[in-house]
Design an enzyme around this catalytic site. Structure first.
Site, short mmCIF file in Angstrom:
data_model
loop_
_atom_site.label_atom_id
_atom_site.label_comp_id
_atom_site.label_asym_id
_atom_site.label_seq_id
_atom_site.Cartn_x
_atom_site.Cartn_y
_atom_site.Cartn_z
N ARG A 51 42.67 -4.82 17.87
CA ARG A 51 42.42 -4.16 16.58
C ARG A 51 42.75 -5.05 15.37
NH1 ARG A 51 45.32 1.39 16.71
NH2 ARG A 51 46.34 0.60 18.59
N GLN A 107 51.65 -13.20 32.09
CA GLN A 107 51.01 -12.04 32.71
C GLN A 107 49.51 -12.36 32.68
OE1 GLN A 107 50.74 -8.39 30.45
NE2 GLN A 107 50.85 -7.11 32.27
N GLU A 190 52.92 9.80 28.83
CA GLU A 190 52.04 9.19 27.84
C GLU A 190 51.15 10.26 27.22
OE1 GLU A 190 52.05 5.72 26.81
OE2 GLU A 190 53.96 6.34 27.66
N ALA A 398 56.04 -35.70 -19.93
CA ALA A 398 54.88 -34.86 -19.64
C ALA A 398 53.77 -35.69 -19.00
CB ALA A 398 54.37 -34.24 -20.93
#
Ligand code: UD1
Ligand code: MG
Length: 480
Positions: A51, A107, A190, A398
């Site tokens: 998402r 995994q 769930e 400057a």
């Protein structure tokens, strides 16, 4: 709101050594608790976070300049855990690099939170103590909350699993915590698998658990995937532990601490919450923010006392500001240290490696990169100072530019203490201007200048008396 990160400290002393960050890295200088070598953590971060619609894994997105997974590690750091293993999917090399030196476990297929936790087994081989399971996309869990969970895990009734519960305004995305008549946790269901009656339960699973390490692996082995999602749910270990006659308990924390990030909109909302909390904390610790809502901090920004920050200032990572510094409006500051009493801005840009000495001034439209500006030195207008060392009380006129890059190499400019660099000087590095030297305005300095010398390197001025008048006379009538 109790955010875990410690973004600021009182009376920051510049030049302080590396953060005292406990045994885990990526942390703010949080007060270290007694190291808890009897606990380890498994941080689940293998989910893709579709998402987010991003090339990046979800946990690599940032809040206040720090990755989500970095926030979690920062909250764990003060615990001084024996180990923290980050479970990632193959190909998430950026996450592995981000969490280093913490070990990662792979995994290969995302078969659910229970399966993901099981993947950390090898990396925790030989570890006997309690195991915290935390989610990489839940960045704000407070250190104190982890401490409470571990303390509950170690109470005399010896719960196998302690689950961090919350009561969110909208519970539809969460598992529900089903309690028994004794108030103890029976199981987690769930949302997709829950009955109407179960869905009416307000107490939800945040995802964080503290688990008896001796029970963890045997419990996880027994988790199946016969459920609405066909996944191996970590949450099933609660009912399994109960069926073994073990107790399970709930510790609660406010919903705001347990905010999970699933989309860019949620990321922005979390950023706002975090920034608001940082602004409040910075003010509580003695800094004045003239327009707090327009100042943006990084998670590790450290601000001293009696610092005044004007409107529209943004801090990136790695900024330390000592006491009594004034930052005027519209500054962008990253990787910089600003020492006591310095004044920066308005409209200054400090890039990584900038050190602004005590009472030094950096004015409008001045950019510094890898540059130390000595105590009391001034660069007040329209300059680029890169790869430079500028001595104390030097004055940079400057429009002065350090020409530090030839298209291939970066080279250094050194300006001695008390030197005066005239306006519009180009310092072609590598070059050194000695202490107390003066550079005439408009010079292009290509060779070293000795201490106390005057160097001028510009075309000589030529004057031709009356030339302008004769020129005009010659062209009279050609223009109205
Ligand atoms: C999970 C909990 C739910 C809880 C909710 C809180 C389970 C089964 N459900 O649901 O009870 O209310 O979090 O936010 O645990 N992950 C992996 N590998 C996987 C699956 C997930 O590493 O195979 C990681 C994700 O990257 C994420 C975390 O685990 O950091 C949670 O996974 P997610 O899919 O968001 O779980 P939820 O469905 O939200
Ligand atoms: Mg989730």
């Amino acid at each position: 709101m109790a955010f875990s990160s410690r973004p600021v400290q009182q009376g920051v002393t510049p030049r302080r050594a590396a953060a005292d960050s406990g045994s885990l890295s990526n942390a703010d200088p949080a007060p270290r608790l007694m190291p808890d070598q009897h606990a380890a953590a498994i941080l689940l971060a293998a989910g893709k976070g579709t998402r987010m619609k991003s090339r990046l894994p979800k946990v690599m997105h940032r809040i206040a300049g720090r990755t989500l997974v970095g926030h979690v590690l920062a909250s764990l750091a003060p615990l001084g855990l024996a180990r923290a293993v980050v479970v990632i999917a193959p190909g998430m090399d950026d996450v592995a690099a981000e969490v280093a030196p913490h070990p990662t476990a792979f995994q290969t297929e995302q078969l659910g939170t229970g399966h993901a936790a099981r993947c950390a087994r090898g990396a925790l081989a030989g570890f006997q103590g309690d195991v915290l399971v935390v989610f990489g996309d839940t960045p704000f869990v407070a250190t104190e909350t982890f401490t409470r969970m571990l303390a509950r895990r170690r109470q005399a009734d010896n719960p196998a699993v302690v689950v961090l519960g919350m009561r969110p305004a909208d519970s539809s995305a969460y598992g529900r915590l089903v309690l028994g008549t004794d108030g103890m946790l029976q199981r987690i269901v769930e949302h997709k698998d829950a009955t109407e009656a179960e869905r009416a339960i307000g107490l939800c699973n945040s995802g964080v658990m503290a688990i008896d390490g001796a029970a963890l692996w045997p419990l996880l082995e027994r988790v199946g995937n016969d459920n609405a999602k066909g996944e191996y749910y970590l949450t099933d270990i609660v009912a399994l532990a109960r069926s073994d006659g073990r107790l399970c308990a709930v510790v609660e924390a406010p919903e705001a601490e347990l905010l999970g990030i699933n989309s860019r909109v949620e990321l922005a909302a979390a950023e706002k919450l975090f920034q608001d909390a940082m602004r409040r904390r910075v003010m509580e610790e003695g800094a004045t923010l003239i327009d707090p809502g327009s100042v943006f901090f990084a998670a590790d920004t450290r601000i001293g006392r009696d610092v005044v920050i004007g409107p529209n200032v943004q801090f990136g990572p790695g900024v330390e500001i000592a006491d009594e510094v004034e930052i005027l409006g519209f500054c962008h500051i990253v990787g910089a240290r600003i020492e006591k009493g310095a004044i920066v801005g308005p409209f200054a840009r400090l890039r990584p490696g900038s050190v602004i000495g005590e009472k030094a001034h950096v004015g409008n439209f001045v950019e510094l990169k890898k540059t130390e500006l000595g105590a009391g030195a001034k660069a007040n207008h329209l300059s680029y100072l890169g790869d430079a060392h500028i001595g104390t009380k030097a004055n940079i006129g400057a429009g002065t530019i350090t020409c530090n890059y030839d298209g291939f190499n970066k080279t250094r400019t050194t300006i001695g203490a008390g030197a005066f660099i005239g306006s519009d000087t180009s310092l072609v590095a590598p070059v050194t201007v000695g202490e107390g030297a003066i550079i005439g305005a408009g010079s292009v300095i290509t060779r070293d200048v000795a201490a106390d010398a005057l160097a001028i390197a510009r075309g000589e001025q030529v004057e031709k008396p009356g030339w302008a008048r004769r020129f005009r006379d010659k062209h009279k009538g050609k223009k109205d």
